[in-house]
Design an enzyme around this catalytic site. Structure first.
Site, PDB file in Angstrom:
ATOM      1  N   LYS A 106     -79.468  32.910  -1.025  1.00 16.95           N
ATOM      2  CA  LYS A 106     -80.288  32.383   0.077  1.00 16.95           C
ATOM      3  C   LYS A 106     -81.619  33.115   0.053  1.00 16.95           C
ATOM      4  O   LYS A 106     -81.705  34.261  -0.404  1.00 16.95           O
ATOM      5  CB  LYS A 106     -79.594  32.623   1.417  1.00 16.95           C
TER       6      LYS A 106
HETATM    7  P1  NAD Z   1     -84.464  22.269  10.553  1.00 13.73           P
HETATM    8  O1  NAD Z   1     -85.487  23.326  10.597  1.00 13.73           O
HETATM    9  O2  NAD Z   1     -84.794  20.992   9.896  1.00 13.73           O
HETATM   10  O3  NAD Z   1     -83.987  21.960  12.038  1.00 13.73           O
HETATM   11  C1  NAD Z   1     -83.505  22.924  12.917  1.00 13.73           C
HETATM   12  C2  NAD Z   1     -83.320  22.280  14.285  1.00 13.73           C
HETATM   13  O4  NAD Z   1     -82.753  23.232  15.188  1.00 13.73           O
HETATM   14  C3  NAD Z   1     -84.639  21.832  14.926  1.00 13.73           C
HETATM   15  O5  NAD Z   1     -84.432  20.629  15.646  1.00 13.73           O
HETATM   16  C4  NAD Z   1     -84.956  22.963  15.903  1.00 13.73           C
HETATM   17  O6  NAD Z   1     -85.783  22.563  16.973  1.00 13.73           O
HETATM   18  C5  NAD Z   1     -83.556  23.345  16.347  1.00 13.73           C
HETATM   19  N1  NAD Z   1     -83.461  24.709  16.857  1.00 13.73           N
HETATM   20  C6  NAD Z   1     -84.003  25.834  16.344  1.00 13.73           C
HETATM   21  N2  NAD Z   1     -83.701  26.880  17.110  1.00 13.73           N
HETATM   22  C7  NAD Z   1     -82.941  26.414  18.118  1.00 13.73           C
HETATM   23  C8  NAD Z   1     -82.336  27.016  19.245  1.00 13.73           C
HETATM   24  N3  NAD Z   1     -82.441  28.313  19.466  1.00 13.73           N
HETATM   25  N4  NAD Z   1     -81.625  26.218  20.071  1.00 13.73           N
HETATM   26  C9  NAD Z   1     -81.498  24.897  19.835  1.00 13.73           C
HETATM   27  N5  NAD Z   1     -82.067  24.271  18.796  1.00 13.73           N
HETATM   28  C10 NAD Z   1     -82.781  25.025  17.955  1.00 13.73           C
HETATM   29  O7  NAD Z   1     -83.163  22.929   9.890  1.00 13.73           O
HETATM   30  P2  NAD Z   1     -81.953  22.174   9.177  1.00 13.73           P
HETATM   31  O8  NAD Z   1     -82.243  22.113   7.736  1.00 13.73           O
HETATM   32  O9  NAD Z   1     -81.619  20.954   9.918  1.00 13.73           O
HETATM   33  O10 NAD Z   1     -80.788  23.257   9.362  1.00 13.73           O
HETATM   34  C11 NAD Z   1     -80.003  23.335  10.555  1.00 13.73           C
HETATM   35  C12 NAD Z   1     -78.736  24.135  10.242  1.00 13.73           C
HETATM   36  O11 NAD Z   1     -78.000  23.493   9.187  1.00 13.73           O
HETATM   37  C13 NAD Z   1     -78.977  25.562   9.770  1.00 13.73           C
HETATM   38  O12 NAD Z   1     -77.908  26.377  10.199  1.00 13.73           O
HETATM   39  C14 NAD Z   1     -78.937  25.427   8.254  1.00 13.73           C
HETATM   40  O13 NAD Z   1     -78.653  26.644   7.609  1.00 13.73           O
HETATM   41  C15 NAD Z   1     -77.818  24.427   8.123  1.00 13.73           C
HETATM   42  N6  NAD Z   1     -77.767  23.686   6.852  1.00 13.73           N
HETATM   43  C16 NAD Z   1     -78.869  23.024   6.367  1.00 13.73           C
HETATM   44  C17 NAD Z   1     -78.737  22.286   5.195  1.00 13.73           C
HETATM   45  C18 NAD Z   1     -79.880  21.458   4.645  1.00 13.73           C
HETATM   46  O14 NAD Z   1     -79.648  20.725   3.669  1.00 13.73           O
HETATM   47  N7  NAD Z   1     -81.073  21.498   5.217  1.00 13.73           N
HETATM   48  C19 NAD Z   1     -77.528  22.259   4.497  1.00 13.73           C
HETATM   49  C20 NAD Z   1     -76.438  22.935   5.032  1.00 13.73           C
HETATM   50  C21 NAD Z   1     -76.564  23.637   6.205  1.00 13.73           C
END
Ligand code: NAD
Length: 420
Positions: A106
């Site tokens: 990561k």
């Molecule tokens: P992103 O940045 O696209 O979106 C994050 C979202 O969470 C946004 O809507 C933001 O406003 C919200 N957010 C941030 N802090 C917050 C808080 N304190 N309370 C409530 N909402 C909050 O990120 P993403 O890529 O969608 O990732 C989200 C989660 O999924 C993370 O844990 C990431 O590690 C995990 N993840 C992502 C992927 C991927 O392909 N992008 C794959 C597997 C897991």
């Protein structure tokens, strides 16, 4: 949240539990608790207003025992070494539980990308890529998008790495734009995999998706695609949230309209969204809604000792990484709530990243149909494996997932002579 809870403790608690059920002595699996390599870098940069800033950044490889390290890059102000270590470890176990031939890694930059201009984001990405270039590569460590990063950023990353190597290295990163080596369906793959997982767990419980209520925390890449797929499958999405607030509507939100609003500008937030019949709620209230299914898709430690007792959903499908602390996990387990763990539920992203890496190596483009079908088969197989082992051992789905994952990673380490 990141300061109050240590996500690494959550990882090791479940790894220890799984190792003990697997019958490992400490000296037969202890190496799995140490990242293989950690790189911390500084990124100095002149901002658009002429000011000078230095950003702290990381790339951490937890394990390469089963293949090259694989895992996203996070741009978020709370990024720190401890969090990146935990996220890297989860990637090793995620790749293992769905059996893709990767290890875990990561990366992250402590920055709020929403406060940067497009040019600043571009320069930051170039400088970060240059800084970590010595330890990454298609056979060593392959980054991807995570919180705060996008396909465009992956495109800039690939271009920078390729220029350093004086030829195109498409498979140095996944989650790239289509036409720049990206694969069809990667953008929504994590959300699609979450939807398949929701379907799998509901089927085991004798329920249908249609008409079943769900709330989704986080409306970024993962949350918005998840809400979209669940809505299209006929689920009643009664609540969604982002960092600014949550919105609620008892008879179901108009998800396509909300997504359209969020898509108009990457800086749009739900607090400024307007529609008839919606109520604004806090993120805490969203997690405590009386819904059938809760999908945390934002950040770590959102479900913790302070609110676990108040959760009313009967099923939690973890789309985010590490949304539940280990103490909260025990409370949920006692309450009889089914928790489908992150390393299984959100693996759709890394599975399709694997297809993208294969596509780039073979220089043969996959159709979206092939992506979706193969993803479906792998998600279903992995879910069945976890469900069966959890039932055989009378443990939670999380412990079941780790029984499979820890065994695969530790077996690979033993095969390499790690414990000799
Ligand atoms: P992103 O940045 O696209 O979106 C994050 C979202 O969470 C946004 O809507 C933001 O406003 C919200 N957010 C941030 N802090 C917050 C808080 N304190 N309370 C409530 N909402 C909050 O990120 P993403 O890529 O969608 O990732 C989200 C989660 O999924 C993370 O844990 C990431 O590690 C995990 N993840 C992502 C992927 C991927 O392909 N992008 C794959 C597997 C897991």
């Amino acid at each position: 949240m990141a300061d109050k809870y240590n996500p690494l403790e959550n990882v090791w608690a479940v790894v220890d539990k799984a190792a003990s059920i697997l019958g490992y002595q400490e000296n037969e699996y202890a190496a799995v608790k140490y990242p293989e390599r950690e790189l911390k870098v500084a990124i100095p940069m002149v901002m658009d207003d002429g000011s000078f800033r230095v950003f702290e950044a990381y790339r951490i490889q937890h394990s390469t025992a089963r293949g090259p390290a694989k895992g996203g890059i996070r741009f978020h102000p709370a990024v720190n070494q401890n969090e990146v270590e935990a996220l890297a470890a989860w990637m090793s176990f995620k790749c293992a539980v769905v059996n893709v031939p990767f290890g875990g890694g990561k990366g992250g930059v402590a920055v709020d990308p929403r406060k940067l201009s497009e040019r600043e984001l571009f320069v930051l990405t170039q400088k970060y890529t240059q800084a970590i270039a010595p330890v990454i590569g298609p056979e060593e460590d392959i980054p991807a998008p995570d919180v705060g990063t996008t396909p465009q950023i992956m495109g800039w990353f690939m271009d920078t790495y390729s220029k350093l190597n004086t030829h195109n290295v498409l498979n140095c990163v996944t989650g790239k734009p289509i036409g720049l080596g990206g694969i069809l369906g990667r953008g929504s793959a994590t959300g699609r995999g979450v939807m398949m997982t929701v379907n799998n767990i509901l089927a085991k419980l004798g329920k249908k998706m249609e008409g079943t209520s769900v709330a989704v925390q986080g409306m970024g890449n993962v949350g918005s695609a998840t809400a979209d797929f669940l809505y299209r499958e006929g689920m009643k999405v009664v609540g969604v949230s982002d960092v600014s607030c949550g919105i609620y509507k008892e008879d179901g939100l108009n998800i396509p309209e909300i997504l359209e609003y969020l898509k108009q500008d990457r800086k749009n937030l739900l607090k400024d969204y307007r529609a008839e019949g919606i109520t604004f709620i806090t993120n805490e209230e969203l997690l405590e809604l009386a819904v059938d299914v809760l999908v945390p898709a934002a950040m770590e430690n959102m479900i913790n000792v302070d609110n676990a007792d108040k959760i009313r959903a009967s099923v939690i499908v973890e789309a985010a990484n590490g949304p539940t602390t280990s103490e909260a996990d025990e409370i949920l387990d006692c309450k009889g709530i089914y928790v489908v763990p992150d390393i299984l539920a959100n693996a759709g992203g890394v599975i399709v990243s694997y297809f993208e890496w294969v596509q780039n190596i073979q220089a043969y483009l996959w159709t979206e149909e092939r992506v979706v079908e193969t993803l479906h088969a792998m998600m279903d197989d992995a879910f069945k494996g976890v469900w069966d082992i959890a039932k055989e051992n009378s443990v939670s789905l999380r412990t079941g997932a780790y029984l499979i994952a820890v065994k695969r990673v530790v077996t690979a380490q033993h095969g390499r002579g790690t414990y000799l």
